[in-house]
Write a protein that holds these residues in place. Sequence first.
Motif, PDB file in Angstrom:
ATOM      1  N   GLY A   3     -32.089 -23.614 -31.386  1.00 19.27           N
ATOM      2  CA  GLY A   3     -33.096 -23.695 -32.446  1.00 19.27           C
ATOM      3  C   GLY A   3     -33.516 -22.320 -32.928  1.00 19.27           C
ATOM      4  O   GLY A   3     -33.687 -22.095 -34.125  1.00 19.27           O
ATOM      5  N   ARG A   4     -33.674 -21.408 -32.014  1.00 17.95           N
ATOM      6  CA  ARG A   4     -34.049 -20.033 -32.372  1.00 17.95           C
ATOM      7  C   ARG A   4     -32.949 -19.371 -33.193  1.00 17.95           C
ATOM      8  O   ARG A   4     -33.223 -18.711 -34.192  1.00 17.95           O
ATOM      9  CB  ARG A   4     -34.334 -19.218 -31.112  1.00 17.95           C
ATOM     10  N   PHE A   6     -30.760 -20.872 -35.074  1.00 18.56           N
ATOM     11  CA  PHE A   6     -30.760 -21.485 -36.399  1.00 18.56           C
ATOM     12  C   PHE A   6     -31.846 -20.882 -37.276  1.00 18.56           C
ATOM     13  O   PHE A   6     -31.625 -20.598 -38.444  1.00 18.56           O
ATOM     14  CB  PHE A   6     -30.936 -23.003 -36.291  1.00 18.56           C
ATOM     15  N   ARG A   7     -33.030 -20.674 -36.730  1.00 15.69           N
ATOM     16  CA  ARG A   7     -34.115 -20.091 -37.516  1.00 15.69           C
ATOM     17  C   ARG A   7     -33.783 -18.657 -37.940  1.00 15.69           C
ATOM     18  O   ARG A   7     -34.047 -18.263 -39.073  1.00 15.69           O
ATOM     19  CB  ARG A   7     -35.424 -20.132 -36.735  1.00 15.69           C
ATOM     20  N   LEU A   8     -33.190 -17.896 -37.038  1.00 17.68           N
ATOM     21  CA  LEU A   8     -32.816 -16.521 -37.363  1.00 17.68           C
ATOM     22  C   LEU A   8     -31.704 -16.477 -38.414  1.00 17.68           C
ATOM     23  O   LEU A   8     -31.733 -15.663 -39.328  1.00 17.68           O
ATOM     24  CB  LEU A   8     -32.368 -15.776 -36.107  1.00 17.68           C
ATOM     25  N   GLN A  10     -30.975 -18.700 -40.655  1.00 18.95           N
ATOM     26  CA  GLN A  10     -31.410 -19.225 -41.946  1.00 18.95           C
ATOM     27  C   GLN A  10     -31.830 -18.097 -42.877  1.00 18.95           C
ATOM     28  O   GLN A  10     -31.558 -18.137 -44.073  1.00 18.95           O
ATOM     29  CB  GLN A  10     -32.552 -20.211 -41.755  1.00 18.95           C
ATOM     30  N   ALA A  11     -32.457 -17.076 -42.351  1.00 18.40           N
ATOM     31  CA  ALA A  11     -32.927 -15.960 -43.165  1.00 18.40           C
ATOM     32  C   ALA A  11     -31.783 -15.136 -43.747  1.00 18.40           C
ATOM     33  O   ALA A  11     -31.973 -14.394 -44.705  1.00 18.40           O
ATOM     34  CB  ALA A  11     -33.840 -15.064 -42.336  1.00 18.40           C
ATOM     35  N   TRP A  18     -27.689 -22.472 -47.114  1.00 17.92           N
ATOM     36  CA  TRP A  18     -28.201 -23.013 -45.852  1.00 17.92           C
ATOM     37  C   TRP A  18     -28.376 -24.528 -45.946  1.00 17.92           C
ATOM     38  O   TRP A  18     -27.982 -25.265 -45.048  1.00 17.92           O
ATOM     39  CB  TRP A  18     -29.528 -22.350 -45.494  1.00 17.92           C
ATOM     40  N   LYS A  19     -28.955 -24.991 -47.034  1.00 20.13           N
ATOM     41  CA  LYS A  19     -29.218 -26.421 -47.209  1.00 20.13           C
ATOM     42  C   LYS A  19     -27.915 -27.216 -47.244  1.00 20.13           C
ATOM     43  O   LYS A  19     -27.838 -28.301 -46.667  1.00 20.13           O
ATOM     44  CB  LYS A  19     -30.025 -26.656 -48.492  1.00 20.13           C
ATOM     45  N   TRP A  22     -26.748 -27.470 -43.670  1.00 17.52           N
ATOM     46  CA  TRP A  22     -27.686 -28.322 -42.930  1.00 17.52           C
ATOM     47  C   TRP A  22     -27.445 -29.804 -43.227  1.00 17.52           C
ATOM     48  O   TRP A  22     -27.380 -30.634 -42.329  1.00 17.52           O
ATOM     49  CB  TRP A  22     -29.114 -27.934 -43.301  1.00 17.52           C
TER      50      TRP A  22
END
Length: 65
Positions: A3-4, A6-8, A10-11, A18-19, A22
């Motif tokens: 999860g971390r 993925f968040r990193l 995404q930026a 990204w969408k 996803w």
Amino acid sequence: LVGRIFRLMQAEFQPTTWKACWMMVLEDRPAAEVAAHLGLTRAAVYMAKARVLQRIRQELACLLD
């Protein structure tokens, strides 16, 4: 951990890129549907998915070394 990452990650990508990834990978939506929803071609959706997943794999490989 995933999860971390993925968040990193995404930026690092444009929101549409990204969408597209996803929606295909995590929402299990077909490329044609994602393309229509985002106003992209199917080829662009597949390229977006490949780019995002490649970058995530690179990051995971670095963490596992």
